[in-house]
Design a protein around this motif. Structure first.
Motif, PDB file in Angstrom:
ATOM      1  N   LEU A   5     -17.084  14.893  -7.228  1.00  0.00           N
ATOM      2  CA  LEU A   5     -17.140  16.014  -6.288  1.00  0.00           C
ATOM      3  C   LEU A   5     -16.754  15.593  -4.883  1.00  0.00           C
ATOM      4  O   LEU A   5     -16.073  16.335  -4.161  1.00  0.00           O
ATOM      5  N   LEU A   6     -17.174  14.390  -4.467  1.00  0.00           N
ATOM      6  CA  LEU A   6     -16.909  13.958  -3.097  1.00  0.00           C
ATOM      7  C   LEU A   6     -15.420  13.802  -2.840  1.00  0.00           C
ATOM      8  O   LEU A   6     -14.960  13.983  -1.708  1.00  0.00           O
ATOM      9  N   TRP A   7     -14.641  13.482  -3.859  1.00  0.00           N
ATOM     10  CA  TRP A   7     -13.187  13.379  -3.710  1.00  0.00           C
ATOM     11  C   TRP A   7     -12.621  14.705  -3.225  1.00  0.00           C
ATOM     12  O   TRP A   7     -11.795  14.750  -2.311  1.00  0.00           O
ATOM     13  N   TYR A   8     -13.070  15.788  -3.842  1.00  0.00           N
ATOM     14  CA  TYR A   8     -12.589  17.119  -3.447  1.00  0.00           C
ATOM     15  C   TYR A   8     -13.076  17.484  -2.045  1.00  0.00           C
ATOM     16  O   TYR A   8     -12.371  18.167  -1.295  1.00  0.00           O
ATOM     17  N   VAL A   9     -14.264  17.030  -1.695  1.00  0.00           N
ATOM     18  CA  VAL A   9     -14.782  17.280  -0.353  1.00  0.00           C
ATOM     19  C   VAL A   9     -13.905  16.563   0.689  1.00  0.00           C
ATOM     20  O   VAL A   9     -13.544  17.142   1.718  1.00  0.00           O
ATOM     21  N   ILE A  10     -13.550  15.305   0.413  1.00  0.00           N
ATOM     22  CA  ILE A  10     -12.708  14.550   1.334  1.00  0.00           C
ATOM     23  C   ILE A  10     -11.349  15.219   1.492  1.00  0.00           C
ATOM     24  O   ILE A  10     -10.842  15.384   2.614  1.00  0.00           O
ATOM     25  N   VAL A  11     -10.758  15.629   0.387  1.00  0.00           N
ATOM     26  CA  VAL A  11      -9.458  16.301   0.433  1.00  0.00           C
ATOM     27  C   VAL A  11      -9.562  17.601   1.228  1.00  0.00           C
ATOM     28  O   VAL A  11      -8.699  17.915   2.061  1.00  0.00           O
ATOM     29  N   ALA A  12     -10.617  18.366   0.982  1.00  0.00           N
ATOM     30  CA  ALA A  12     -10.813  19.625   1.707  1.00  0.00           C
ATOM     31  C   ALA A  12     -10.965  19.374   3.201  1.00  0.00           C
ATOM     32  O   ALA A  12     -10.410  20.118   4.033  1.00  0.00           O
ATOM     33  N   VAL A  13     -11.707  18.328   3.578  1.00  0.00           N
ATOM     34  CA  VAL A  13     -11.894  17.995   4.997  1.00  0.00           C
ATOM     35  C   VAL A  13     -10.551  17.666   5.646  1.00  0.00           C
ATOM     36  O   VAL A  13     -10.235  18.147   6.750  1.00  0.00           O
ATOM     37  N   LEU A  14      -9.736  16.852   4.966  1.00  0.00           N
ATOM     38  CA  LEU A  14      -8.432  16.473   5.516  1.00  0.00           C
ATOM     39  C   LEU A  14      -7.525  17.689   5.682  1.00  0.00           C
ATOM     40  O   LEU A  14      -6.853  17.842   6.711  1.00  0.00           O
ATOM     41  N   VAL A  73       0.729  11.227   2.820  1.00  0.00           N
ATOM     42  CA  VAL A  73       0.530   9.839   2.400  1.00  0.00           C
ATOM     43  C   VAL A  73      -0.938   9.585   2.047  1.00  0.00           C
ATOM     44  O   VAL A  73      -1.252   9.000   0.999  1.00  0.00           O
ATOM     45  N   VAL A  74      -1.851  10.036   2.911  1.00  0.00           N
ATOM     46  CA  VAL A  74      -3.281   9.831   2.645  1.00  0.00           C
ATOM     47  C   VAL A  74      -3.703  10.561   1.373  1.00  0.00           C
ATOM     48  O   VAL A  74      -4.454  10.018   0.552  1.00  0.00           O
ATOM     49  N   LEU A  75      -3.218  11.790   1.190  1.00  0.00           N
ATOM     50  CA  LEU A  75      -3.571  12.547  -0.018  1.00  0.00           C
ATOM     51  C   LEU A  75      -3.037  11.866  -1.272  1.00  0.00           C
ATOM     52  O   LEU A  75      -3.714  11.833  -2.311  1.00  0.00           O
ATOM     53  N   MET A  76      -1.838  11.301  -1.204  1.00  0.00           N
ATOM     54  CA  MET A  76      -1.278  10.593  -2.356  1.00  0.00           C
ATOM     55  C   MET A  76      -2.087   9.342  -2.677  1.00  0.00           C
ATOM     56  O   MET A  76      -2.337   9.021  -3.845  1.00  0.00           O
ATOM     57  N   VAL A  77      -2.504   8.626  -1.633  1.00  0.00           N
ATOM     58  CA  VAL A  77      -3.330   7.434  -1.839  1.00  0.00           C
ATOM     59  C   VAL A  77      -4.649   7.821  -2.510  1.00  0.00           C
ATOM     60  O   VAL A  77      -5.126   7.147  -3.445  1.00  0.00           O
ATOM     61  N   LEU A  78      -5.248   8.922  -2.060  1.00  0.00           N
ATOM     62  CA  LEU A  78      -6.495   9.391  -2.672  1.00  0.00           C
ATOM     63  C   LEU A  78      -6.266   9.860  -4.107  1.00  0.00           C
ATOM     64  O   LEU A  78      -7.073   9.579  -5.000  1.00  0.00           O
ATOM     65  N   LEU A  80      -3.998   8.913  -6.226  1.00  0.00           N
ATOM     66  CA  LEU A  80      -3.698   7.774  -7.109  1.00  0.00           C
ATOM     67  C   LEU A  80      -4.752   6.679  -7.033  1.00  0.00           C
ATOM     68  O   LEU A  80      -4.571   5.614  -7.624  1.00  0.00           O
ATOM     69  N   HIS A  81      -5.848   6.933  -6.302  1.00  0.00           N
ATOM     70  CA  HIS A  81      -6.911   5.946  -6.126  1.00  0.00           C
ATOM     71  C   HIS A  81      -6.361   4.625  -5.598  1.00  0.00           C
ATOM     72  O   HIS A  81      -6.683   3.533  -6.100  1.00  0.00           O
ATOM     73  N   GLY A  82      -5.529   4.747  -4.570  1.00  0.00           N
ATOM     74  CA  GLY A  82      -4.895   3.562  -3.996  1.00  0.00           C
ATOM     75  C   GLY A  82      -5.870   2.583  -3.378  1.00  0.00           C
ATOM     76  O   GLY A  82      -5.663   1.364  -3.449  1.00  0.00           O
ATOM     77  N   PHE A  83      -6.944   3.095  -2.780  1.00  0.00           N
ATOM     78  CA  PHE A  83      -7.932   2.190  -2.187  1.00  0.00           C
ATOM     79  C   PHE A  83      -8.659   1.396  -3.278  1.00  0.00           C
ATOM     80  O   PHE A  83      -8.951   0.211  -3.097  1.00  0.00           O
ATOM     81  N   GLY A  84      -8.926   2.061  -4.393  1.00  0.00           N
ATOM     82  CA  GLY A  84      -9.536   1.360  -5.519  1.00  0.00           C
ATOM     83  C   GLY A  84      -8.598   0.316  -6.099  1.00  0.00           C
ATOM     84  O   GLY A  84      -9.026  -0.779  -6.501  1.00  0.00           O
ATOM     85  N   TRP A  85      -7.298   0.641  -6.130  1.00  0.00           N
ATOM     86  CA  TRP A  85      -6.298  -0.314  -6.620  1.00  0.00           C
ATOM     87  C   TRP A  85      -6.268  -1.559  -5.741  1.00  0.00           C
ATOM     88  O   TRP A  85      -6.250  -2.688  -6.241  1.00  0.00           O
ATOM     89  N   LEU A  86      -6.269  -1.356  -4.410  1.00  0.00           N
ATOM     90  CA  LEU A  86      -6.274  -2.496  -3.484  1.00  0.00           C
ATOM     91  C   LEU A  86      -7.541  -3.318  -3.654  1.00  0.00           C
ATOM     92  O   LEU A  86      -7.498  -4.564  -3.654  1.00  0.00           O
ATOM     93  N   GLU A  87      -8.662  -2.644  -3.815  1.00  0.00           N
ATOM     94  CA  GLU A  87      -9.935  -3.339  -4.024  1.00  0.00           C
ATOM     95  C   GLU A  87      -9.868  -4.241  -5.253  1.00  0.00           C
ATOM     96  O   GLU A  87     -10.302  -5.405  -5.212  1.00  0.00           O
ATOM     97  N   ALA A  88      -9.294  -3.716  -6.343  1.00  0.00           N
ATOM     98  CA  ALA A  88      -9.199  -4.498  -7.585  1.00  0.00           C
ATOM     99  C   ALA A  88      -8.241  -5.681  -7.421  1.00  0.00           C
ATOM    100  O   ALA A  88      -8.489  -6.769  -7.950  1.00  0.00           O
ATOM    101  N   ARG A  89      -7.123  -5.470  -6.704  1.00  0.00           N
ATOM    102  CA  ARG A  89      -6.148  -6.560  -6.519  1.00  0.00           C
ATOM    103  C   ARG A  89      -6.755  -7.709  -5.714  1.00  0.00           C
ATOM    104  O   ARG A  89      -6.466  -8.879  -5.957  1.00  0.00           O
ATOM    105  N   LEU A  90      -7.585  -7.376  -4.728  1.00  0.00           N
ATOM    106  CA  LEU A  90      -8.182  -8.429  -3.903  1.00  0.00           C
ATOM    107  C   LEU A  90      -9.271  -9.191  -4.651  1.00  0.00           C
ATOM    108  O   LEU A  90      -9.580 -10.333  -4.304  1.00  0.00           O
ATOM    109  N   GLN A  91      -9.840  -8.561  -5.660  1.00  0.00           N
ATOM    110  CA  GLN A  91     -10.911  -9.223  -6.418  1.00  0.00           C
ATOM    111  C   GLN A  91     -10.432 -10.509  -7.074  1.00  0.00           C
ATOM    112  O   GLN A  91     -11.207 -11.460  -7.232  1.00  0.00           O
TER     113      GLN A  91
END
Length: 410
Positions: A5-14, A73-78, A80-91
Motif C-alpha cells: 500500500l505504501l508504494w501507491y501512497v508514495i506514487v500518489a504523493v509524487l 525517472v523516479v516513478l520508473m525506479v519505483l 521497477l524497484h530500482g532502489f531494492g535492486w541497488l540494495e541487493a547489488r551492494l550486498q
C-alpha cells in the motif's frame, strides 16, 4: 510483484506534488500582464518588457520539461524497484552496515546529480546565454561542478556518517544527537560561509577606499552597526545578475556586494541596498531565521526516527529488509508535502523580514534610492513584475517588487 500500500501512497504523493506545482506555474503564467505596469515604465521599456516575457516563457517550458523528466525517472525506479535492486547489488560486497549505508546513499546522490546535469548545462549555456545573462565559460562550469560534488561528498558524507553512527549508538534517540550535530553545522557554516566556502568558488576583495566607502561608513555609524568588512565578489565571472547578502555574526560578519551591483547602481542606491542588508542584522533576522530552521530540522528528524525502520518502507522500495538508508530515502519521498507546509513558515517569515529591512534602509539611507535600486535590479534580471498571489504565497521568499515599492511609499 508485491508493491504494498505504501508504494501507491508514495506514487500518489509524487504525482500530487508535481501536479500542484504545475497548477501554480500555470496560474503564474496566465497572470503576466500585456502592458508594462505604470510604475516600472522608467526601467522596463517596451522592448525589455517583451524580452522579460520571452525569458519567463522559455523558463516556464524548461521547468515543465525538466520536472516531468525527473518525475518519470523516479516513478520508473519505483515501478521497477530500482532502489531494492541497488540494495541487493551492494550486498555482494560484504560491506559493514555503516559503509553500506554511505555507499548506497552516495550512489543515489551521484545518479541524481548526473540526471540533473544536462538540464543545468542547457539552462546555463542555452537559455541564460540567449538572454545575455551567462558569463561562465565551460571551464568555470566544470570546475564549479567538480568542486560542488567534492564538497557535497565531504560534508554530506561526514553528516550522514555521523547520523548513521548515532543511529547505531543510541537507537530511537539518534534524532536528538543528529539534531544537535545539524545545529552545530548550521551555526558553524552560517558564521564562516564567506571565509571557508565562498572563496572556493569566487574571489572576494575589500571595498576600495573612496566616496562610496565613506558614504557606507557614515550610514552604518548612524544605523548603530560596526562596519568591519564589506567585500566585493566577482559575480560577473558567471552572470550579469546583481545581488548582495549578509553572512555570519560576531567578528565574522560580512556584507558581500556583487561587482555587477556596483556596475548597475549609483552610489546612493548602493548605500540603500547595503542599509537593507545591515537591517537584517540589526533586526536579528539571521538569528530568527536560523532558529526557525533549526526547529524545523528537529521536528523532521523526530518524524524520521518514528518511521526509519518501518518494514512497509522497505517493501515499497523493493528492499528485502528495513535499514537506515532505505528508511531515510523512503521518508524523504513521503515527507515532501509536510516539508512544503513547513517551508511556508520560513517563506512567510522571510517576506516579513524583507519589508522590515526595507523600512530600516529607508530610515538610515534613502527610501527613494532603495526603490530605484530594486527596480533596476529587477529589470536587469528580467524578473516577473506581476506574479500570481498564490505563486508568491507558496514560493516567494521576497515580496513582489510592486508590493515592496508600495510599502516604501508609506
Amino acid at each position: 510483484m508485491d508493491y504494498g500500500l505504501l508504494w501507491y501512497v508514495i506514487v500518489a504523493v509524487l504525482l500530487l506534488e508535481w501536479g500542484w506545482d504545475q497548477v501554480l506555474e500555470t496560474l503564474n503564467r496566465r497572470h503576466w500582464t500585456a502592458q508594462v505596469p505604470e510604475r516600472l515604465k522608467d526601467v522596463f521599456p517596451e522592448d525589455k518588457f517583451q524580452k522579460q516575457k520571452d525569458y519567463r516563457r522559455v523558463n516556464h517550458s524548461f521547468s515543465f520539461i525538466s520536472s516531468a523528466v525527473s518525475l518519470v525517472v523516479v516513478l520508473m525506479v519505483l515501478l521497477l524497484h530500482g532502489f531494492g535492486w541497488l540494495e541487493a547489488r551492494l550486498q555482494v560486497f560484504g560491506l559493514s552496515p555503516f559503509w553500506h549505508s554511505l555507499v548506497f546513499l552516495g550512489v543515489v546522490g551521484l545518479l541524481s546529480t548526473l540526471l540533473s546535469l544536462p538540464f543545468s548545462i542547457y539552462h546555463t549555456f542555452v537559455i541564460e546565454e540567449r538572454f545575455g545573462f551567462n558569463k561562465a565559460t565551460p571551464r568555470i562550469f566544470v570546475a564549479d561542478t567538480i568542486k560542488s560534488l567534492l564538497l557535497g561528498a565531504l560534508l554530506g558524507g561526514l553528516l550522514l556518517g555521523l547520523f548513521r553512527w548515532f543511529f547505531e549508538w543510541t537507537g530511537p534517540w539518534f534524532w536528538l544527537w543528529a539534531w544537535g550535530l545539524a545545529s552545530l553545522f548550521a551555526v558553524f557554516f552560517g558564521r564562516f560561509y564567506t571565509t571557508l566556502i565562498l572563496p572556493l568558488f569566487n574571489k572576494l576583495k575589500p571595498l576600495e577606499e573612496g566616496s562610496l566607502k565613506q558614504s557606507i561608513e557614515s550610514m552604518s555609524k548612524a544605523a548603530g552597526f560596526r562596519l568591519d568588512r564589506v567585500y566585493v565578489m566577482d559575480g560577473s565571472r558567471r552572470s550579469t545578475k546583481a545581488n548582495a547578502f549578509f553572512s555570519g555574526w560576531g567578528r565574522q560578519k560580512r556584507i558581500v556586494l556583487f561587482d555587477t551591483l556596483l556596475e548597475q547602481l549609483n552610489e546612493e542606491e548602493v548605500v540603500a541596498v547595503l542599509a537593507h542588508e545591515i537591517g537584517h542584522y540589526r533586526l536579528k533576522h539571521i538569528h530568527k531565521g536560523t532558529a526557525v530552521g533549526l526547529a524545523q530540522t528537529g521536528f523532521t528528524l523526530w518524524l524520521l526516527s518514528l518511521f526509519i525502520l518501518h518494514p512497509a518502507i522497505a517493501q515499497a522500495l523493493g528492499a528485502a529488509a528495513a535499514s537506515f538508508h532505505i528508511g531515510l530515502l523512503g521518508f524523504g519521498l513521503l515527507f515532501s508535502p509536510i516539508s512544503g507546509v513547513m517551508g511556508l513558515a520560513s517563506t512567510i517569515l522571510s517576506r516579513r523580514h524583507e519589508y522590515q529591512a526595507d523600512a530600516f534602509a529607508a530610515q538610515y539611507a534613502s527610501g527613494a534610492a532603495l526603490q530605484t535600486a530594486l527596480k533596476k535590479i529587477s529589470a536587469e534580471a528580467l524578473s516577473n513584475p506581476t506574479p500570481h498571489p498564490w505563486y508568491v504565497f507558496f514560493h516567494y521568499s521576497h515580496p513582489p517588487l510592486l508590493k515592496r515599492l508600495e510599502a516604501l511609499d508609506l
